[in-house]
Design a protein around this motif. Sequence first.
Motif, short mmCIF file in Angstrom:
data_model
loop_
_atom_site.label_atom_id
_atom_site.label_comp_id
_atom_site.label_asym_id
_atom_site.label_seq_id
_atom_site.Cartn_x
_atom_site.Cartn_y
_atom_site.Cartn_z
N GLU A 72 4.20 -72.51 -10.06
CA GLU A 72 4.31 -73.97 -10.06
C GLU A 72 4.50 -74.50 -11.46
O GLU A 72 5.31 -75.41 -11.70
CB GLU A 72 3.04 -74.58 -9.45
CG GLU A 72 3.20 -76.04 -9.01
CD GLU A 72 4.15 -76.17 -7.85
OE1 GLU A 72 4.88 -77.16 -7.82
OE2 GLU A 72 4.17 -75.28 -6.98
N GLN A 73 3.79 -73.93 -12.41
CA GLN A 73 3.94 -74.35 -13.80
C GLN A 73 5.33 -74.06 -14.32
O GLN A 73 5.92 -74.83 -15.07
CB GLN A 73 2.91 -73.62 -14.67
CG GLN A 73 2.93 -74.02 -16.14
CD GLN A 73 2.54 -75.48 -16.34
OE1 GLN A 73 1.66 -75.99 -15.66
NE2 GLN A 73 3.19 -76.15 -17.27
N LEU A 74 5.90 -72.93 -13.87
CA LEU A 74 7.23 -72.54 -14.30
C LEU A 74 8.30 -73.46 -13.73
O LEU A 74 9.26 -73.84 -14.41
CB LEU A 74 7.51 -71.09 -13.86
CG LEU A 74 8.92 -70.55 -14.11
CD1 LEU A 74 9.17 -70.43 -15.60
CD2 LEU A 74 9.10 -69.21 -13.43
N LYS A 85 10.24 -63.62 -15.45
CA LYS A 85 9.93 -63.34 -16.86
C LYS A 85 10.64 -62.09 -17.37
O LYS A 85 11.09 -62.05 -18.51
CB LYS A 85 8.41 -63.21 -17.04
CG LYS A 85 7.69 -64.55 -16.93
CD LYS A 85 6.21 -64.42 -17.17
CE LYS A 85 5.52 -65.77 -17.07
NZ LYS A 85 4.05 -65.67 -17.28
N GLY A 86 10.76 -61.07 -16.53
CA GLY A 86 11.45 -59.87 -16.97
C GLY A 86 12.87 -59.77 -16.45
O GLY A 86 13.69 -59.05 -17.01
N HIS A 87 13.14 -60.48 -15.38
CA HIS A 87 14.42 -60.34 -14.70
C HIS A 87 15.48 -61.29 -15.26
O HIS A 87 16.58 -60.88 -15.61
CB HIS A 87 14.21 -60.61 -13.20
CG HIS A 87 15.31 -60.10 -12.33
ND1 HIS A 87 15.09 -59.60 -11.07
CD2 HIS A 87 16.64 -60.02 -12.52
CE1 HIS A 87 16.24 -59.21 -10.53
NE2 HIS A 87 17.19 -59.47 -11.39
N PHE A 88 15.14 -62.58 -15.33
CA PHE A 88 16.12 -63.61 -15.68
C PHE A 88 15.81 -64.24 -17.04
O PHE A 88 14.66 -64.29 -17.47
CB PHE A 88 16.13 -64.72 -14.62
CG PHE A 88 16.30 -64.24 -13.22
CD1 PHE A 88 17.44 -63.55 -12.84
CD2 PHE A 88 15.33 -64.47 -12.27
CE1 PHE A 88 17.61 -63.10 -11.54
CE2 PHE A 88 15.47 -64.03 -10.96
CZ PHE A 88 16.62 -63.34 -10.60
N ASP A 89 16.85 -64.76 -17.66
CA ASP A 89 16.68 -65.59 -18.85
C ASP A 89 16.01 -66.89 -18.42
O ASP A 89 16.44 -67.55 -17.47
CB ASP A 89 18.05 -65.86 -19.47
CG ASP A 89 17.95 -66.77 -20.68
OD1 ASP A 89 17.81 -66.24 -21.80
OD2 ASP A 89 18.01 -68.01 -20.51
N GLN A 90 14.95 -67.30 -19.11
CA GLN A 90 14.16 -68.45 -18.68
C GLN A 90 14.95 -69.76 -18.72
O GLN A 90 14.84 -70.58 -17.82
CB GLN A 90 12.90 -68.57 -19.54
CG GLN A 90 11.88 -67.48 -19.29
CD GLN A 90 11.28 -67.56 -17.90
OE1 GLN A 90 10.49 -68.46 -17.61
NE2 GLN A 90 11.66 -66.65 -17.03
N VAL A 91 15.76 -69.95 -19.76
CA VAL A 91 16.55 -71.18 -19.86
C VAL A 91 17.55 -71.26 -18.72
O VAL A 91 17.72 -72.31 -18.08
CB VAL A 91 17.27 -71.26 -21.22
CG1 VAL A 91 18.23 -72.45 -21.27
CG2 VAL A 91 16.25 -71.37 -22.35
N PHE A 131 19.10 -73.27 -13.31
CA PHE A 131 19.49 -72.97 -11.93
C PHE A 131 18.60 -73.73 -10.95
O PHE A 131 19.09 -74.30 -9.96
CB PHE A 131 19.38 -71.47 -11.68
CG PHE A 131 19.75 -71.07 -10.28
CD1 PHE A 131 21.08 -70.97 -9.91
CD2 PHE A 131 18.77 -70.81 -9.34
CE1 PHE A 131 21.43 -70.61 -8.61
CE2 PHE A 131 19.11 -70.46 -8.03
CZ PHE A 131 20.45 -70.36 -7.68
N VAL A 132 17.30 -73.73 -11.19
CA VAL A 132 16.38 -74.46 -10.31
C VAL A 132 16.74 -75.94 -10.28
O VAL A 132 16.73 -76.58 -9.22
CB VAL A 132 14.92 -74.27 -10.75
CG1 VAL A 132 13.99 -75.16 -9.94
CG2 VAL A 132 14.50 -72.81 -10.60
#
Length: 414
Positions: A79-81, A309-315, A320-321
Motif C-alpha cells: 500500500e505504501q508503494l 523491488k528486485g524485478h522492476f525499476d521503481q520509477v 505504470f501504476v
Amino acid sequence: MLKRIAVTDLCQGMFIHEFCGSWMEHPFWKAKFLLSSAKDLQRILDSGIEEVWIDSSQGLDVPDGSASLSPAEVAAEVEQLLVDGEKNKPVSASLEDEVKRAQKLCARSKEAVVAMFGEVRMGHAIDAERVTELVEEISESVSRNPDAMISLARLKTSNEYTYMHSVAVCALMIALARQLELSEEQVRDAGMAGLLHDIGKMMIPDAILNKPGKLSDAEFKTIRDHPMAGWTLIKDNRSINAIVLDVCLHHHEKVDGSGYPHHLVGDQISLFAKMGAVCDVYDAITSNRPYKNGWDPAESIRKMAEWSKGHFDQVVFQAFVKSVGIYPTGSLVRLESGRLGVVMEQHETSLLTPRVKVFFMAKSKTPIAQQIIDLSKLVGREKIVGRESPEDWNFPRLEELWSGLPSKNGSYFG
C-alpha cells in the motif's frame, strides 16, 4: 498460516502456496504443492524466483528467528508503494464510445499480427511500414481513452494469447511512454517494441507454448530462449531501430540481475527494456493461459508491487501504476457500503477514486440495480475497501458489465 519467505529459506516438507513471480519465471505447472523432493527444490533455486509464499498449516514452518512476512505486513508494504503520486491521464472520449472503436481495432490488430507472425515463420522479413501503421492506430485509440484498448486487449482466449498479447503490450507501452512524458517519436518506438517484443516465440512449437501441464527442463529452456531468437530474427532488418531490438532482447531482464538472457543489473537495462518488462508481465498474469486462469487486474497490480523491488525499476513501475490505476478497468471491488462493483474508468488525478458500476450486495448476496458512481464525488461517504475475486463470487462474465459487449464464443476478437 501464510508467510512470504526467501527461496533460500525453503526446505523439503514445506507447502508452497504461491511463487512471488511471473508464471513464466518457473517451470512448475501448479503453484500450490508440497515440496517433497530435492530436485524440485533445486529447480526453484535455479529458476530466478527469489521469494515464495508458504502455508505452515499444510507443511513445515520456518525456524524461529527466520525472516518472513505475514500477509498483513506485505499488504502494508505494498500500500505504501502504490499510493504515491498523482495520476495524469487526460481523455477525449468516453469509455463507452471508445470501446466500440477499440473492439473493431482489436479484431483488425489480431488479423494483422497473425499474418505478420505467419510471414516470419515462413522466413519473410517484417514489413515495418505495416507495423508502423498498426501502432499509429493503437496509439490514437490510447490517446482518446487508454482504458478501452488496454482493457479489451486483455480479454483474450488462451488459444489467441500469443497474438493478442503483442497487441496488449503495444497499447500498454504507449500508455506508459506517455505517462513518462516521452516524445511522440519515442512513444511510437515504444509501441512498435511492444508489438514485436515476443516475435521470437514464433520459433517455439505450439505444443510447448500452449502446453497445459508441467514443462520439462528442456521445454522451459526453449521458452527462455525466445528473446535471443527474436533478436536474431529482426536484427538485420534496417527498418527496425535499436530500441525495438533492445526490448525484444531484454524484456525479461530484472533490475537485481536475476533476469535473462544477459543478467543485466540496474541501469545496464535501458528505459525501454524496463518498460517492456512491466508491460509484458502485467498482460501475461491478467490473461487466461492453457495452464492457468488470469488474475484480476487489481490483484495483478498488487502482486507486481510485491515483486517490484528486485524485478522492476521503481520509477517505471510507479508510472505504470499511474497509467492503469491501482484498480484497473475491469477490477472487481468491494465498497465501504458493502456493495460490489466493477471499475469502469480511471479518475484523471486520483488513483483511489475511479468510476465504479455497482451491481451486487455482498452481505445479502443479492443483485441490486446497476448504477455507475463516481467515487471522486463521494469522498468521505463512499470508498473502495478491498479487491474481490470474480471466481469467489461466481461472476464468470464480469467483462460484460464494464465493456457493454457480449462475448462471442468466449472471445471478443472474432
